[in-house]
Design a protein around this motif. Structure first.
Motif, mmCIF file in Angstrom:
data_model
loop_
_atom_site.group_PDB
_atom_site.id
_atom_site.type_symbol
_atom_site.label_atom_id
_atom_site.label_comp_id
_atom_site.label_asym_id
_atom_site.label_seq_id
_atom_site.Cartn_x
_atom_site.Cartn_y
_atom_site.Cartn_z
ATOM 1 N N GLY A 51 7.815 -5.314 5.274
ATOM 2 C CA GLY A 51 7.133 -4.240 4.576
ATOM 3 C C GLY A 51 7.491 -4.084 3.124
ATOM 4 O O GLY A 51 6.995 -3.200 2.451
ATOM 5 N N ASN A 54 4.868 -3.531 0.733
ATOM 6 C CA ASN A 54 3.997 -2.387 0.919
ATOM 7 C C ASN A 54 4.444 -1.194 0.084
ATOM 8 O O ASN A 54 3.938 -0.109 0.226
ATOM 9 C CB ASN A 54 3.985 -1.967 2.393
ATOM 10 N N ASN A 204 -3.843 0.441 11.089
ATOM 11 C CA ASN A 204 -3.231 0.736 9.795
ATOM 12 C C ASN A 204 -3.733 -0.142 8.659
ATOM 13 O O ASN A 204 -2.962 -0.556 7.791
ATOM 14 C CB ASN A 204 -1.703 0.635 9.888
ATOM 15 N N ASP A 322 0.208 -3.352 8.788
ATOM 16 C CA ASP A 322 0.338 -1.917 8.485
ATOM 17 C C ASP A 322 0.351 -1.576 6.990
ATOM 18 O O ASP A 322 1.172 -0.768 6.547
ATOM 19 C CB ASP A 322 1.617 -1.324 9.115
ATOM 20 N N GLY A 324 -1.588 0.288 5.394
ATOM 21 C CA GLY A 324 -1.897 1.709 5.213
ATOM 22 C C GLY A 324 -3.193 2.073 5.910
ATOM 23 O O GLY A 324 -4.207 1.392 5.752
ATOM 24 N N THR A 553 5.356 2.025 5.171
ATOM 25 C CA THR A 553 3.932 2.142 4.901
ATOM 26 C C THR A 553 3.677 3.157 3.802
ATOM 27 O O THR A 553 4.605 3.555 3.074
ATOM 28 C CB THR A 553 3.150 2.445 6.205
#
Ligand code: C2O
Length: 599
Positions: A51, A54, A204, A322, A324, A553
């Protein structure tokens, strides 16, 4: 470990740690003739996952060199030419997975955080993949509201589900096989084509609406085929209308094939659904209806003014899962899942967990209404919304078994108009279109509350200095002063958004927090009917093979309307309050900012 779980008990096997994940890329079903010889070890390293990419709203989710290497590899596979001159011009949609490489899915175990169990949810393998062709039909099937159907329809629907349950368990159209489709696509049974270090995840992100539309489409076709009625249309759970706000009667009848025992026993009819659910509220029927309609207005009208706000963030080949969710996906969608799931089950099965949600026939009615929202978003709202035209979205693809048990590859572009798939929705009232939130009623205001139009003073004792405080752990209500640029021009295509970056939590934690602006104290109840309430963040536990146990996220909350309603448009600072509702202390926020976005 497996013994602590009993739903669906036969599915559980070894702990996830015992699974070997092959490092080498999978053979893509599109081009068995060519190996992925350009995909270097470096190119598929895990460095881009967990992540990290992200963290903000920048669009690049992978180091450019890594991504280019892989794209080059895939480019040769997918017949792209002209690679040398312009490698970045290559399309990078998320490709349909290779079923032969399906692995066990990962389900986080709530009782022992950090532990996962594995679930078999791989479909039968077929080497013969057909490309989807739009169906031929003579009339558009109209999906009915589940609380309005007649006895004849109920009988047909129940019979169809009964037959689906009676199919051979290896038949991909079997009820259990169909339920597993959801588990496989959302509990990381598949890796991304060309990116074995990245799980394939259809929640997501911008894949949410198209994936579920197609999933339901094939489900509906299978049911129709089983009862010899090609016009059969799935019912939708009309939770956005007062009369549809309980679990529809046909699903609540314990003798019915569409009944599921694994639901919250205290949420049976006549209890009304809570579209902003975290825990049970003490609201009268009238109050709940009003609150739900406000949630609808907030999420559909105010909260979905751009393509990304509605659909979710872009998710291309090589991106970590994921990136968002859109407003509806993270909002009403998850609230209803949580509200229906059985809290006495280990993982809130069935609806309360993605791996098991497809085992409840009500899931498909819930998602039919979400799918209906996609149609309404494009046709019934004050703003004329249109879908993405990005080829990576349009060419993202999935695999489903159709009504003849053929494996079909279908792209997002095949489904953007439900009428091309032969169906639409019964037209019913849309009462929430008028349910505009209003600023907190005077009676609710505390004594020292400032008048509207006056931003709350920064000296208020519990405001955190923005530059030093992050990351903020949400173990209690938190107030932050966030700078913004005063609006100088009127631009209707522009939306001002409050952005929460680096929302970090364990994937297996149940978390919900509310986000409010311009409130002076955290004791006054603020809800979706108040302008000050700008939205919520929700997580439903879901596992990932490769991404580790941490979820990172991002969520944006549209605030243009709220700023207008609260007369804050000329303020240079906005006080934002985060109110934990579930999972206190389990989530941290990396940064909060205010920005303007447009499609
Ligand atoms: Cu794929 Cu409602 O979840």
């Amino acid at each position: 470990m497996a013994s602590t779980l009993n739903s669906p008990s036969s599915l559980f096997t070894l702990p996830i740690s015992s699974i070997q994940t092959p490092f080498l890329p999978k053979t893509p079903e599109l081009g068995k003739k060519k190996p992925f010889n350009l995909v270097s070890k470096r190119a598929v390293s895990c460095k881009a996952n967990n992540g990290k990419q992200n963290n903000d709203d920048s669009s690049s989710s992978l180091g450019s060199f890594d991504r280019r290497d892989v794209l080059l590899g895939l480019g040769s596979l997918y017949g792209a030419t002209n690679l040398v001159s312009d490698p970045f011009a290559l399309a990078a949609p998320i490709y349909a997975p290779d079923l032969s490489q399906c692995g066990d899915a990962t389900v986080p175990l709530k009782k022992s955080p950090g532990t996962n169990v594995s679930v078999h949810c791989c479909p039968p393998i077929s080497t013969n993949i057909i490309d989807f062709k739009p169906p031929e039909f003579t009339k558009i099937r109209s999906r009915p509201a589940a609380h309005l159907v007649d006895a004849e329809y109920v009988e047909k629907f129940q019979e169809a589900i009964k037959r689906m349950k009676a199919l051979d368990e290896k038949d991909p159209r079997n009820f259990t096989q169909q339920a597993k489709v959801h588990c496989a696509y959302c509990n990381s049974a598949y890796e991304q084509m060309g990116f074995p270090s990245q799980d394939l995840q259809i929640h997501n992100s911008w894949l949410f609406f198209p994936f579920h539309r197609l999933y339901l489409y094939f489900y509906e076709r299978i049911l129709g085929k089983l009862i010899g009625d090609p016009d059969f249309a799935l019912p939708f759970w009309n939770w956005d209308s007062p009369k549809g706000m309980t679990i529809p009667a046909i699903y609540a009848d314990s003798t019915s094939s569409v009944y599921d025992a694994k639901r919250n026993a205290s949420h049976q009819p006549p209890v009304l659904v809570d579209l902003d659910y975290s825990s049970d509220k003490n609201l009268s029927k009238e109050e709940m209806i009003k609150a739900n309609l406000c949630v609808m207005y907030r999420q559909m009208v105010k909260g979905s003014k751009t393509k990304t706000l509605f659909h979710g963030k872009e998710y291309r080949m090589g991106y970590a899962p994921d990136p968002g969710a859109g407003t509806i996906e993270n909002g009403i969608h998850l609230s209803v899942h949580k509200w229906v799931g059985d809290p006495t089950q280990p993982l809130k099965e069935d609806m309360g967990n993605f791996y098991s949600a497809g085992y409840d026939p009500l899931f498909y009615a819930h998602h039919a209404n979400l799918d209906r929202m996609w149609n309404l978003w494009k046709t019934k709202l004050p703003k004329q919304n249109t879908d993405f035209t990005d080829a990576d979205w349009l060419d993202s693809s999935f695999l489903f078994y159709d009504e003849n048990a053929n494996l079909v590859r279908v792209r997002v572009r095949d489904c953007i108009d439900s009428k091309n798939l032969g169906y639409d929705y019964q037209s019913v009232n849309i009462p929430w279109l008028e349910s505009k939130p209003t600023p907190l009623a005077k009676s609710k205001l505390v004594a020292h509350r400032h008048s509207p139009g006056q931003a709350i003073a920064a000296e208020a004792n519990n405001i955190i200095a923005t530059s030093t405080a992050f990351p903020i752990v949400l173990d209690k209500p938190v107030r932050v002063e966030v700078p913004r640029q005063k609006k100088t021009t009127v631009d209707d295509d522009e939306e001002e958004v409050l952005i929460l970056q680096n929302i970090q939590l364990d994937r297996d934690s149940s978390v919900k927090f509310d986000v409010c602006i311009n409130i002076t104290d955290t004791d006054t109840p603020v809800g979706p009917g108040d302008s000050e309430f700008v939205g919520s963040y929700t997580n439903i536990p879901h596992g990932h093979h490769h991404q580790g146990s941490k979820l990172n996220t991002y969520l944006s909350f549209p605030i243009s309307d709220a700023l207008e309603e609260l007369e804050l448009e000329n303020e240079a600072k906005i006080v934002v309050t985060l109110l934990p509702k579930e999972g206190e202390g389990l989530v941290s926020i990396g940064n909060i900012k205010i920005d303007r976005i447009r499609d």
